[in-house]
Design a protein around this motif. Structure first.
Motif, PDB file in Angstrom:
ATOM      1  N   ASN A 140       0.463  -1.071  -0.142  1.00 49.47           N
ATOM      2  CA  ASN A 140       0.106  -0.021  -0.083  1.00 49.47           C
ATOM      3  C   ASN A 140       0.781   1.261   0.564  1.00 49.47           C
ATOM      4  O   ASN A 140       0.574   2.648  -0.441  1.00 49.47           O
ATOM      5  CB  ASN A 140      -0.556   0.248   1.335  1.00 49.47           C
ATOM      6  CG  ASN A 140      -2.121   1.164   0.931  1.00 49.47           C
ATOM      7  OD1 ASN A 140      -3.077   1.071   0.284  1.00 49.47           O
ATOM      8  ND2 ASN A 140      -2.194   1.886   2.431  1.00 49.47           N
ATOM      9  N   GLY A 141       1.646   0.904   0.204  1.00 51.74           N
ATOM     10  CA  GLY A 141       2.808   2.914   0.749  1.00 51.74           C
ATOM     11  C   GLY A 141       2.598   3.463   1.773  1.00 51.74           C
ATOM     12  O   GLY A 141       3.431   3.883   2.292  1.00 51.74           O
ATOM     13  N   SER A 142       1.864   2.270   2.249  1.00 51.29           N
ATOM     14  CA  SER A 142       1.724   3.554   3.762  1.00 51.29           C
ATOM     15  C   SER A 142       0.943   2.719   4.879  1.00 51.29           C
ATOM     16  O   SER A 142       0.140   1.303   4.546  1.00 51.29           O
ATOM     17  CB  SER A 142       0.485   4.977   3.844  1.00 51.29           C
ATOM     18  OG  SER A 142      -0.400   4.539   3.500  1.00 51.29           O
ATOM     19  N   PRO A 143       1.289   2.650   6.531  1.00 50.95           N
ATOM     20  CA  PRO A 143       0.368   2.036   7.184  1.00 50.95           C
ATOM     21  C   PRO A 143      -0.925   1.584   6.580  1.00 50.95           C
ATOM     22  O   PRO A 143      -1.908   2.693   7.070  1.00 50.95           O
ATOM     23  CB  PRO A 143       0.644   2.868   7.737  1.00 50.95           C
ATOM     24  CG  PRO A 143       2.186   3.267   8.357  1.00 50.95           C
ATOM     25  CD  PRO A 143       2.021   3.577   6.491  1.00 50.95           C
ATOM     26  N   VAL A 144      -1.368   0.739   7.308  1.00 53.41           N
ATOM     27  CA  VAL A 144      -2.326   0.082   6.908  1.00 53.41           C
ATOM     28  C   VAL A 144      -3.515  -0.280   7.969  1.00 53.41           C
ATOM     29  O   VAL A 144      -2.718  -1.277   8.650  1.00 53.41           O
ATOM     30  CB  VAL A 144      -3.120  -0.696   6.051  1.00 53.41           C
ATOM     31  CG1 VAL A 144      -4.702  -1.289   6.120  1.00 53.41           C
ATOM     32  CG2 VAL A 144      -2.527  -0.032   4.174  1.00 53.41           C
ATOM     33  N   PRO A 145      -3.851  -0.070   9.204  1.00 51.87           N
ATOM     34  CA  PRO A 145      -4.719  -0.176  10.194  1.00 51.87           C
ATOM     35  C   PRO A 145      -5.490  -1.911  10.324  1.00 51.87           C
ATOM     36  O   PRO A 145      -6.223  -1.828   9.537  1.00 51.87           O
ATOM     37  CB  PRO A 145      -5.536   0.561  11.261  1.00 51.87           C
ATOM     38  CG  PRO A 145      -6.130   1.437   9.606  1.00 51.87           C
ATOM     39  CD  PRO A 145      -5.217   1.825   8.736  1.00 51.87           C
ATOM     40  N   LEU A 146      -5.268  -2.487  11.798  1.00 57.74           N
ATOM     41  CA  LEU A 146      -6.025  -3.429  11.388  1.00 57.74           C
ATOM     42  C   LEU A 146      -7.112  -3.326  10.987  1.00 57.74           C
ATOM     43  O   LEU A 146      -7.910  -4.316  10.838  1.00 57.74           O
ATOM     44  CB  LEU A 146      -4.896  -4.776  12.225  1.00 57.74           C
ATOM     45  CG  LEU A 146      -3.865  -5.923  11.284  1.00 57.74           C
ATOM     46  CD1 LEU A 146      -3.117  -6.510  13.207  1.00 57.74           C
ATOM     47  CD2 LEU A 146      -4.200  -6.279  10.938  1.00 57.74           C
ATOM     48  N   LEU A 147      -7.709  -2.422  12.445  1.00 59.71           N
ATOM     49  CA  LEU A 147      -8.866  -2.168  12.810  1.00 59.71           C
ATOM     50  C   LEU A 147      -8.983  -1.216  12.546  1.00 59.71           C
ATOM     51  O   LEU A 147      -8.242   0.033  12.151  1.00 59.71           O
ATOM     52  CB  LEU A 147      -9.398  -2.644  14.209  1.00 59.71           C
ATOM     53  CG  LEU A 147      -9.114  -4.453  13.935  1.00 59.71           C
ATOM     54  CD1 LEU A 147      -9.580  -4.897  15.835  1.00 59.71           C
ATOM     55  CD2 LEU A 147     -10.109  -4.998  13.801  1.00 59.71           C
ATOM     56  N   ALA A 148     -10.054  -0.877  12.249  1.00 60.67           N
ATOM     57  CA  ALA A 148     -10.757   0.465  12.481  1.00 60.67           C
ATOM     58  C   ALA A 148     -10.643   1.429  14.055  1.00 60.67           C
ATOM     59  O   ALA A 148     -11.314   1.257  14.638  1.00 60.67           O
ATOM     60  CB  ALA A 148     -12.344   0.894  12.011  1.00 60.67           C
ATOM     61  N   ALA A 149     -10.523   2.265  13.549  1.00 59.66           N
ATOM     62  CA  ALA A 149     -10.217   2.903  14.640  1.00 59.66           C
ATOM     63  C   ALA A 149     -12.021   3.041  15.464  1.00 59.66           C
ATOM     64  O   ALA A 149     -12.898   3.481  14.804  1.00 59.66           O
ATOM     65  CB  ALA A 149     -10.275   4.851  14.761  1.00 59.66           C
ATOM     66  N   PRO A 150     -11.915   3.355  16.121  1.00 60.92           N
ATOM     67  CA  PRO A 150     -12.794   2.929  17.859  1.00 60.92           C
ATOM     68  C   PRO A 150     -14.204   4.572  17.612  1.00 60.92           C
ATOM     69  O   PRO A 150     -13.940   5.185  16.930  1.00 60.92           O
ATOM     70  CB  PRO A 150     -13.176   3.095  18.996  1.00 60.92           C
ATOM     71  CG  PRO A 150     -11.289   2.761  19.018  1.00 60.92           C
ATOM     72  CD  PRO A 150     -10.428   3.190  18.168  1.00 60.92           C
ATOM     73  N   GLY A 151     -15.523   4.424  16.875  1.00 56.99           N
ATOM     74  CA  GLY A 151     -16.258   5.547  16.836  1.00 56.99           C
ATOM     75  C   GLY A 151     -16.362   5.736  14.864  1.00 56.99           C
ATOM     76  O   GLY A 151     -16.676   6.849  14.867  1.00 56.99           O
ATOM     77  N   SER A 152     -15.204   5.475  14.409  1.00 55.55           N
ATOM     78  CA  SER A 152     -14.995   5.966  12.871  1.00 55.55           C
ATOM     79  C   SER A 152     -16.256   5.061  12.092  1.00 55.55           C
ATOM     80  O   SER A 152     -16.026   3.967  11.805  1.00 55.55           O
ATOM     81  CB  SER A 152     -13.723   5.468  12.116  1.00 55.55           C
ATOM     82  OG  SER A 152     -13.402   4.588  12.706  1.00 55.55           O
ATOM     83  N   GLN A 153     -16.345   6.185  11.033  1.00 53.42           N
ATOM     84  CA  GLN A 153     -17.258   4.787  10.060  1.00 53.42           C
ATOM     85  C   GLN A 153     -16.399   4.928   8.775  1.00 53.42           C
ATOM     86  O   GLN A 153     -16.397   6.083   8.237  1.00 53.42           O
ATOM     87  CB  GLN A 153     -18.683   5.874  10.001  1.00 53.42           C
ATOM     88  CG  GLN A 153     -19.961   5.999  11.402  1.00 53.42           C
ATOM     89  CD  GLN A 153     -20.412   4.752  12.494  1.00 53.42           C
ATOM     90  OE1 GLN A 153     -20.220   3.741  10.251  1.00 53.42           O
ATOM     91  NE2 GLN A 153     -20.331   4.584  12.813  1.00 53.42           N
ATOM     92  N   PRO A 154     -16.900   3.391   8.052  1.00 52.86           N
ATOM     93  CA  PRO A 154     -16.059   3.991   6.957  1.00 52.86           C
ATOM     94  C   PRO A 154     -17.058   4.889   5.711  1.00 52.86           C
ATOM     95  O   PRO A 154     -18.386   5.260   5.511  1.00 52.86           O
ATOM     96  CB  PRO A 154     -16.408   2.653   6.648  1.00 52.86           C
ATOM     97  CG  PRO A 154     -17.279   1.507   7.913  1.00 52.86           C
ATOM     98  CD  PRO A 154     -17.979   2.410   8.408  1.00 52.86           C
ATOM     99  N   ASP A 155     -16.672   5.266   5.011  1.00 51.34           N
ATOM    100  CA  ASP A 155     -16.871   6.004   3.805  1.00 51.34           C
ATOM    101  C   ASP A 155     -17.995   5.054   2.815  1.00 51.34           C
ATOM    102  O   ASP A 155     -17.970   3.629   1.989  1.00 51.34           O
ATOM    103  CB  ASP A 155     -15.932   6.350   2.628  1.00 51.34           C
ATOM    104  CG  ASP A 155     -15.393   7.652   4.005  1.00 51.34           C
ATOM    105  OD1 ASP A 155     -15.695   7.634   5.081  1.00 51.34           O
ATOM    106  OD2 ASP A 155     -14.141   7.900   3.519  1.00 51.34           O
TER     107      ASP A 155
END
Length: 126
Positions: free
Chosen positions: A111-126
């Motif tokens: 990806n060329g940049s860090p990708v989190p394993l899990l979504a941050a708490p409280g964040s909504q996917p687009d």
């Protein structure tokens, strides 16, 4: 003195071939091989390299599409790949944690940049 001489003579002479010895050696060899193959299948092995290679083999475009489809996280990609590997009978039983760790590092690399394993708490996917 005769006992010492007989002992030395016994050490120098190879034991005679017997079918019983050959059968015991064959049974012991087969038993060891079966036990080792059973242990390899039942107990997980480190899967870091397998997880890393599984992602690299798929390529960057596939990884980016999967990460975007999972809301910007890598865990879904790693879960799918781990399930695929565990369903094939020729692959060993990989440890889930190390497989995901290797997979995550490969996703970051492609990806060329860090990708989190899990979504941050409280964040909504687009």
């Amino acid at each position: 003195m005769d006992r010492g001489l007989a002992y030395l003579q016994a050490l120098e002479d190879p034991p005679e071939f017997s079918r019983r010895r050959a059968a015991v050696a064959l049974i012991a060899s087969v038993g060891i091989i079966l036990a080792a193959s059973l242990m390899v299948r039942l107990y997980p092995t480190s899967g870091f390299t397998a997880g890393y290679d599984a992602v690299i083999d798929r390529g960057g475009d596939w990884v980016r599409a999967q990460v975007d489809g999972d809301g910007g996280t890598a865990l879904g990609v790693c879960d799918r790949l781990h399930r695929e590997y565990e369903q094939t009978p020729i692959e060993p039983n990989y440890d889930y944690g190390t497989f995901v760790q290797g997979c995550s590092e490969a996703v970051d690399f492609l990806n060329g940049s860090p990708v989190p394993l899990l979504a941050a708490p409280g964040s909504q996917p687009d």
